[in-house]
Design a protein around this motif. Sequence first.
Motif, short mmCIF file in Angstrom:
data_model
loop_
_atom_site.label_atom_id
_atom_site.label_comp_id
_atom_site.label_asym_id
_atom_site.label_seq_id
_atom_site.Cartn_x
_atom_site.Cartn_y
_atom_site.Cartn_z
N CYS A 16 0.40 -1.23 -0.11
CA CYS A 16 0.50 0.03 -0.05
C CYS A 16 0.91 1.75 -0.23
CB CYS A 16 -1.04 -0.25 0.92
SG CYS A 16 -1.78 1.31 1.41
N ARG A 17 1.27 1.68 1.16
CA ARG A 17 2.07 2.91 1.18
C ARG A 17 3.43 3.72 0.74
NH1 ARG A 17 1.98 2.06 7.62
NH2 ARG A 17 2.25 0.09 6.89
N SER A 18 4.30 2.61 0.09
CA SER A 18 5.10 2.20 -0.82
C SER A 18 4.71 2.47 -2.41
CB SER A 18 6.60 0.76 0.09
OG SER A 18 5.82 -0.46 -0.02
N GLN A 19 3.77 1.46 -2.48
CA GLN A 19 3.85 1.03 -3.88
C GLN A 19 3.00 2.84 -4.00
OE1 GLN A 19 3.33 -1.11 -5.91
NE2 GLN A 19 4.07 -2.66 -4.86
N MET A 20 2.19 3.21 -2.97
CA MET A 20 1.59 4.87 -3.66
C MET A 20 3.05 5.45 -3.93
SD MET A 20 -1.69 5.76 -0.43
CE MET A 20 -3.06 3.92 -0.73
N ALA A 21 3.86 5.55 -2.61
CA ALA A 21 4.92 6.24 -2.87
C ALA A 21 5.68 5.99 -4.14
CB ALA A 21 5.62 6.17 -1.89
N GLU A 22 6.14 4.99 -4.33
CA GLU A 22 6.39 5.17 -6.02
C GLU A 22 5.53 5.39 -6.76
OE1 GLU A 22 7.81 0.92 -8.86
OE2 GLU A 22 7.31 0.34 -7.08
N TYR A 92 20.32 -3.51 6.21
CA TYR A 92 21.79 -2.72 5.98
C TYR A 92 21.47 -2.65 5.04
CZ TYR A 92 27.18 -1.11 5.59
OH TYR A 92 27.61 -0.72 4.88
N PHE A 93 22.07 -1.44 3.96
CA PHE A 93 22.70 -1.29 3.14
C PHE A 93 23.81 -0.61 2.84
CE2 PHE A 93 18.00 -0.90 2.19
CZ PHE A 93 17.89 -1.31 1.29
N PRO A 94 24.93 -0.78 1.82
CA PRO A 94 26.11 -0.38 1.49
C PRO A 94 26.07 0.72 0.75
CG PRO A 94 25.48 -2.37 0.49
CD PRO A 94 24.77 -2.52 0.84
N GLY A 95 27.37 1.28 0.77
CA GLY A 95 27.57 2.41 -0.19
C GLY A 95 27.41 3.65 1.28
N ASN A 96 27.29 4.29 0.27
CA ASN A 96 26.60 6.07 0.38
C ASN A 96 25.08 5.84 0.60
OD1 ASN A 96 29.37 6.92 0.71
ND2 ASN A 96 29.28 7.22 -1.77
N CYS A 97 24.93 5.19 0.97
CA CYS A 97 22.78 4.91 0.99
C CYS A 97 22.77 5.62 2.22
CB CYS A 97 22.44 3.11 0.31
SG CYS A 97 20.64 3.11 0.56
N LYS A 98 21.35 6.49 1.66
CA LYS A 98 20.99 7.24 2.91
C LYS A 98 19.37 6.45 3.12
CE LYS A 98 19.00 11.75 4.49
NZ LYS A 98 19.14 13.07 3.89
N VAL A 99 19.05 6.51 5.22
CA VAL A 99 17.97 5.51 5.13
C VAL A 99 17.86 7.29 5.79
CG1 VAL A 99 17.09 4.02 6.16
CG2 VAL A 99 18.80 3.11 5.35
N THR A 100 16.19 7.23 5.25
CA THR A 100 15.35 8.25 5.97
C THR A 100 14.06 7.77 5.96
OG1 THR A 100 14.35 10.25 6.23
CG2 THR A 100 14.46 9.46 4.00
N HIS A 101 13.46 8.25 7.11
CA HIS A 101 12.22 7.74 7.45
C HIS A 101 10.89 8.92 7.61
CE1 HIS A 101 8.61 5.54 9.59
NE2 HIS A 101 9.05 6.35 10.34
N VAL A 102 10.31 8.29 7.26
CA VAL A 102 8.74 9.46 7.11
C VAL A 102 7.48 8.25 7.20
CG1 VAL A 102 7.62 10.76 5.68
CG2 VAL A 102 10.04 10.70 5.35
N GLY A 103 7.11 8.19 7.96
CA GLY A 103 6.20 7.13 8.66
C GLY A 103 4.37 7.94 7.98
N PHE A 104 3.37 7.26 7.20
CA PHE A 104 2.51 7.30 7.40
C PHE A 104 1.98 6.58 8.21
CE2 PHE A 104 4.74 8.71 3.85
CZ PHE A 104 4.78 9.92 3.77
N ASP A 105 0.20 6.56 8.40
CA ASP A 105 -0.74 5.80 9.04
C ASP A 105 -0.95 4.65 7.91
OD1 ASP A 105 -1.18 7.17 11.34
OD2 ASP A 105 -2.92 8.42 10.57
N ASP A 106 -1.29 3.45 8.15
CA ASP A 106 -1.35 1.95 7.90
C ASP A 106 -2.97 2.19 7.63
OD1 ASP A 106 -1.65 -0.60 6.88
OD2 ASP A 106 -0.90 -1.25 8.59
#
Length: 147
Positions: A16-22, A92-106
């Motif tokens: 749902c949420r990740s699909q909408m974001a994509e 864990y993601f290798p290299g210079n991958c940045k991980v950020t969190h933006v939470g949305f309701d389910d």
Amino acid sequence: MDNKLNILFLCTGNSCRSQMAEGWARHIKSDMINAYSAGIEIHGLNLNAVKVMAEAGVDISGHKSRHIDEFKDVPIDVVVTVCGHAHETCPYFPGNCKVTHVGFDDPPKRAKELADKGASEEEQLDCYRKVRDEIKAYVETLPESLK
């Protein structure tokens, strides 16, 4: 070689949420972003997410639920976790991958709670629409907001 940012939107089941974001990122930011989505698990595409995205003019009906492991060979620049569970269990993601969190309701969880209280289908869809619009507002800030 394109200079687009490779962004992976990650949630628990990639339904749902990740699909909408994509979908939003491909629809409004495809000139700057290569958008992908995945889940820690695979739950299948949520049909209500497809429905409310179509209402907004974005077709995600051809998307499929994908597992995070499918992206191990993709040079991801940024992982955006869109739910708490994915954020807490993000691999864990290798290299210079940045991980950020933006939470949305389910939305599926909220819709079920509403259904259990006798809410109409339209009222249940409204929680999907609310999250759809919140995700769109977030995607509109990309990639600038990642700096």
